[in-house]
Design a protein around this motif. Structure first.
Motif, PDB file in Angstrom:
ATOM      1  N   THR A 172      84.399 -31.485  87.054  1.00  0.00           N
ATOM      2  CA  THR A 172      84.104 -30.582  87.539  1.00  0.00           C
ATOM      3  C   THR A 172      84.844 -30.110  88.545  1.00  0.00           C
ATOM      4  O   THR A 172      84.889 -28.785  88.876  1.00  0.00           O
ATOM      5  CB  THR A 172      82.471 -31.111  88.267  1.00  0.00           C
ATOM      6  OG1 THR A 172      81.699 -31.268  87.245  1.00  0.00           O
ATOM      7  CG2 THR A 172      82.022 -29.725  88.830  1.00  0.00           C
ATOM      8  N   THR A 173      85.340 -31.048  89.669  1.00  0.00           N
ATOM      9  CA  THR A 173      86.210 -30.685  90.655  1.00  0.00           C
ATOM     10  C   THR A 173      87.833 -31.301  90.559  1.00  0.00           C
ATOM     11  O   THR A 173      87.727 -32.587  90.104  1.00  0.00           O
ATOM     12  CB  THR A 173      85.757 -31.090  91.909  1.00  0.00           C
ATOM     13  OG1 THR A 173      84.436 -30.891  92.177  1.00  0.00           O
ATOM     14  CG2 THR A 173      86.731 -30.813  93.253  1.00  0.00           C
ATOM     15  N   LYS A 174      88.612 -30.363  90.230  1.00  0.00           N
ATOM     16  CA  LYS A 174      90.132 -30.681  89.961  1.00  0.00           C
ATOM     17  C   LYS A 174      91.067 -29.750  90.722  1.00  0.00           C
ATOM     18  O   LYS A 174      90.682 -28.764  91.141  1.00  0.00           O
ATOM     19  CB  LYS A 174      90.307 -30.714  88.655  1.00  0.00           C
ATOM     20  CG  LYS A 174      89.985 -29.421  87.911  1.00  0.00           C
ATOM     21  CD  LYS A 174      89.953 -29.249  86.557  1.00  0.00           C
ATOM     22  CE  LYS A 174      89.438 -28.002  85.591  1.00  0.00           C
ATOM     23  NZ  LYS A 174      89.381 -28.118  84.410  1.00  0.00           N
ATOM     24  N   PRO A 175      92.332 -30.230  91.050  1.00  0.00           N
ATOM     25  CA  PRO A 175      92.612 -31.755  90.954  1.00  0.00           C
ATOM     26  C   PRO A 175      92.010 -32.542  91.645  1.00  0.00           C
ATOM     27  O   PRO A 175      91.503 -32.229  92.780  1.00  0.00           O
ATOM     28  CB  PRO A 175      94.116 -31.517  90.989  1.00  0.00           C
ATOM     29  CG  PRO A 175      94.373 -30.440  91.997  1.00  0.00           C
ATOM     30  CD  PRO A 175      93.399 -29.508  91.444  1.00  0.00           C
ATOM     31  N   VAL A 176      92.110 -33.729  91.443  1.00  0.00           N
ATOM     32  CA  VAL A 176      91.659 -35.117  92.299  1.00  0.00           C
ATOM     33  C   VAL A 176      92.891 -35.723  92.765  1.00  0.00           C
ATOM     34  O   VAL A 176      93.738 -36.319  91.960  1.00  0.00           O
ATOM     35  CB  VAL A 176      90.524 -35.794  91.562  1.00  0.00           C
ATOM     36  CG1 VAL A 176      90.391 -37.123  92.254  1.00  0.00           C
ATOM     37  CG2 VAL A 176      89.412 -35.450  90.964  1.00  0.00           C
ATOM     38  N   ARG A 177      93.268 -35.622  94.066  1.00  0.00           N
ATOM     39  CA  ARG A 177      94.322 -36.357  94.620  1.00  0.00           C
ATOM     40  C   ARG A 177      94.003 -38.034  94.911  1.00  0.00           C
ATOM     41  O   ARG A 177      92.944 -38.310  95.490  1.00  0.00           O
ATOM     42  CB  ARG A 177      94.567 -36.090  96.042  1.00  0.00           C
ATOM     43  CG  ARG A 177      95.788 -36.249  96.609  1.00  0.00           C
ATOM     44  CD  ARG A 177      96.322 -35.257  97.724  1.00  0.00           C
ATOM     45  NE  ARG A 177      97.767 -35.736  98.132  1.00  0.00           N
ATOM     46  CZ  ARG A 177      97.751 -36.540  99.249  1.00  0.00           C
ATOM     47  NH1 ARG A 177      96.861 -36.757  99.905  1.00  0.00           N
ATOM     48  NH2 ARG A 177      99.046 -37.042  99.603  1.00  0.00           N
ATOM     49  N   LEU A 178      94.787 -38.764  94.540  1.00  0.00           N
ATOM     50  CA  LEU A 178      94.667 -40.204  94.517  1.00  0.00           C
ATOM     51  C   LEU A 178      95.961 -40.757  95.477  1.00  0.00           C
ATOM     52  O   LEU A 178      96.795 -39.991  95.758  1.00  0.00           O
ATOM     53  CB  LEU A 178      94.894 -40.684  93.096  1.00  0.00           C
ATOM     54  CG  LEU A 178      93.908 -40.315  92.050  1.00  0.00           C
ATOM     55  CD1 LEU A 178      94.161 -41.075  90.842  1.00  0.00           C
ATOM     56  CD2 LEU A 178      92.429 -40.551  92.507  1.00  0.00           C
ATOM     57  N   GLU A 179      95.341 -41.961  96.199  1.00  0.00           N
ATOM     58  CA  GLU A 179      96.407 -42.471  97.016  1.00  0.00           C
ATOM     59  C   GLU A 179      97.553 -43.025  95.928  1.00  0.00           C
ATOM     60  O   GLU A 179      97.280 -43.259  94.948  1.00  0.00           O
ATOM     61  CB  GLU A 179      95.660 -43.743  97.924  1.00  0.00           C
ATOM     62  CG  GLU A 179      96.533 -44.294  98.780  1.00  0.00           C
ATOM     63  CD  GLU A 179      97.343 -43.440  99.751  1.00  0.00           C
ATOM     64  OE1 GLU A 179      98.532 -43.092  99.326  1.00  0.00           O
ATOM     65  OE2 GLU A 179      96.758 -42.999 100.758  1.00  0.00           O
ATOM     66  N   ASN A 180      98.437 -43.570  96.468  1.00  0.00           N
ATOM     67  CA  ASN A 180      99.743 -44.163  95.822  1.00  0.00           C
ATOM     68  C   ASN A 180      98.991 -45.474  95.411  1.00  0.00           C
ATOM     69  O   ASN A 180      98.412 -46.270  96.077  1.00  0.00           O
ATOM     70  CB  ASN A 180     100.932 -44.448  96.668  1.00  0.00           C
ATOM     71  CG  ASN A 180     101.731 -43.332  96.981  1.00  0.00           C
ATOM     72  OD1 ASN A 180     101.848 -42.420  96.212  1.00  0.00           O
ATOM     73  ND2 ASN A 180     102.336 -43.265  98.201  1.00  0.00           N
ATOM     74  N   PRO A 181      99.474 -45.839  94.071  1.00  0.00           N
ATOM     75  CA  PRO A 181      98.784 -47.090  93.526  1.00  0.00           C
ATOM     76  C   PRO A 181      99.325 -48.383  94.181  1.00  0.00           C
ATOM     77  O   PRO A 181     100.448 -48.594  94.679  1.00  0.00           O
ATOM     78  CB  PRO A 181      99.079 -47.027  91.926  1.00  0.00           C
ATOM     79  CG  PRO A 181     100.517 -46.223  92.069  1.00  0.00           C
ATOM     80  CD  PRO A 181     100.434 -45.288  93.160  1.00  0.00           C
ATOM     81  N   THR A 182      98.526 -49.405  94.074  1.00  0.00           N
ATOM     82  CA  THR A 182      98.919 -50.861  94.147  1.00  0.00           C
ATOM     83  C   THR A 182      99.072 -51.248  92.677  1.00  0.00           C
ATOM     84  O   THR A 182      98.146 -50.974  91.847  1.00  0.00           O
ATOM     85  CB  THR A 182      97.868 -51.744  94.848  1.00  0.00           C
ATOM     86  OG1 THR A 182      96.904 -51.803  94.248  1.00  0.00           O
ATOM     87  CG2 THR A 182      97.755 -51.167  96.272  1.00  0.00           C
ATOM     88  N   ILE A 183     100.256 -51.926  92.679  1.00  0.00           N
ATOM     89  CA  ILE A 183     100.762 -52.234  91.125  1.00  0.00           C
ATOM     90  C   ILE A 183     100.924 -53.927  91.129  1.00  0.00           C
ATOM     91  O   ILE A 183     101.393 -54.263  91.704  1.00  0.00           O
ATOM     92  CB  ILE A 183     102.053 -51.737  90.817  1.00  0.00           C
ATOM     93  CG1 ILE A 183     102.107 -50.183  91.086  1.00  0.00           C
ATOM     94  CG2 ILE A 183     102.322 -52.200  89.496  1.00  0.00           C
ATOM     95  CD1 ILE A 183     103.259 -49.164  91.025  1.00  0.00           C
TER      96      ILE A 183
END
Length: 198
Positions: A172-183
């Motif tokens: 419904t809402t985009k784009p969705v911003r994400l934090e840098n990943p932990t890997i």
């Protein structure tokens, strides 16, 4: 207070099941090693690498409740009344199953019929200070759209499926911003954790 997160095993091209509804390749990492991890369901054991077994044990220790949809609940027959991670399960559904459909009245399953917000609230109440995990793409997407999802985790597996069911679609809402990943590297899976930035 615990966090709400979703978790799925996903192919490199973004699918959490293939075009036939199978997750066989995606769940390969659960059985790709020598370390046996027993679960709360006597019918389910994991055989993983030492790294994956440690990762899985640590993740499961922090979970206080699981939220799923009726489709997965029906597909698994409610895990016979005992989900492998051994926590109470909240099922989002339009209709509570009858006693004939659900012969486990004492199992720690709660059926919520008034939407995602109520289901997450109930799961948080049950989980207390521990995390709530969502095991459903539809429910995860609804939670994300409602601003209720804190973390997205992906067990990224080295397969290209070409088609199937995506982890997220039609947001419904985009784009969705994400934090840098932990890997975290595993055997037949790379474990990625993304904080959701609203």
């Amino acid at each position: 207070m615990g966090r709400v997160f979703s978790n799925m095993s996903m192919s490199l091209d973004g699918f959490i099941e293939d075009a036939d509804g199978s997750v066989e390749q995606l769940f390969e990492w659960y059985t790709a090693g020598p370390v046996v991890t027993e679960t709360a369901n006597a019918d389910v054991d994991f055989k993983q690498s030492a790294e994956d077994a440690e990762h899985m044990t640590n993740v499961m220790a922090g979970i206080g409740a699981l939220v799923t949809g009726r489709a997965l609940f029906d597909l698994t027959n409610g895990w016979g009344g005992s989900h492998p991670i051994g926590v109470p399960v909240v099922v989002v559904t339009h209709n509570v199953p009858t006693a004939e459909e659900w012969p486990h009245p004492d199992a720690p399953f709660t059926f919520v019929t008034d939407g995602i917000e109520a289901a997450i609230a109930k799961a948080k109440e049950i989980a207390g200070d521990r995390d709530v995990v969502i095991a459903s793409t539809t429910i995860a997407q609804q939670a994300l759209d409602a601003g209720l999802l804190d973390v997205i985790t992906v067990d990224l597996v080295p397969y290209l499926l070409g088609s199937g069911k995506p982890y997220f679609a039609n947001l419904t809402t985009k784009p969705v911003r994400l934090e840098n990943p932990t890997i975290r590297r595993g055997n037949r899976a790379t474990h990625l954790t993304y904080e959701v930035l609203y």
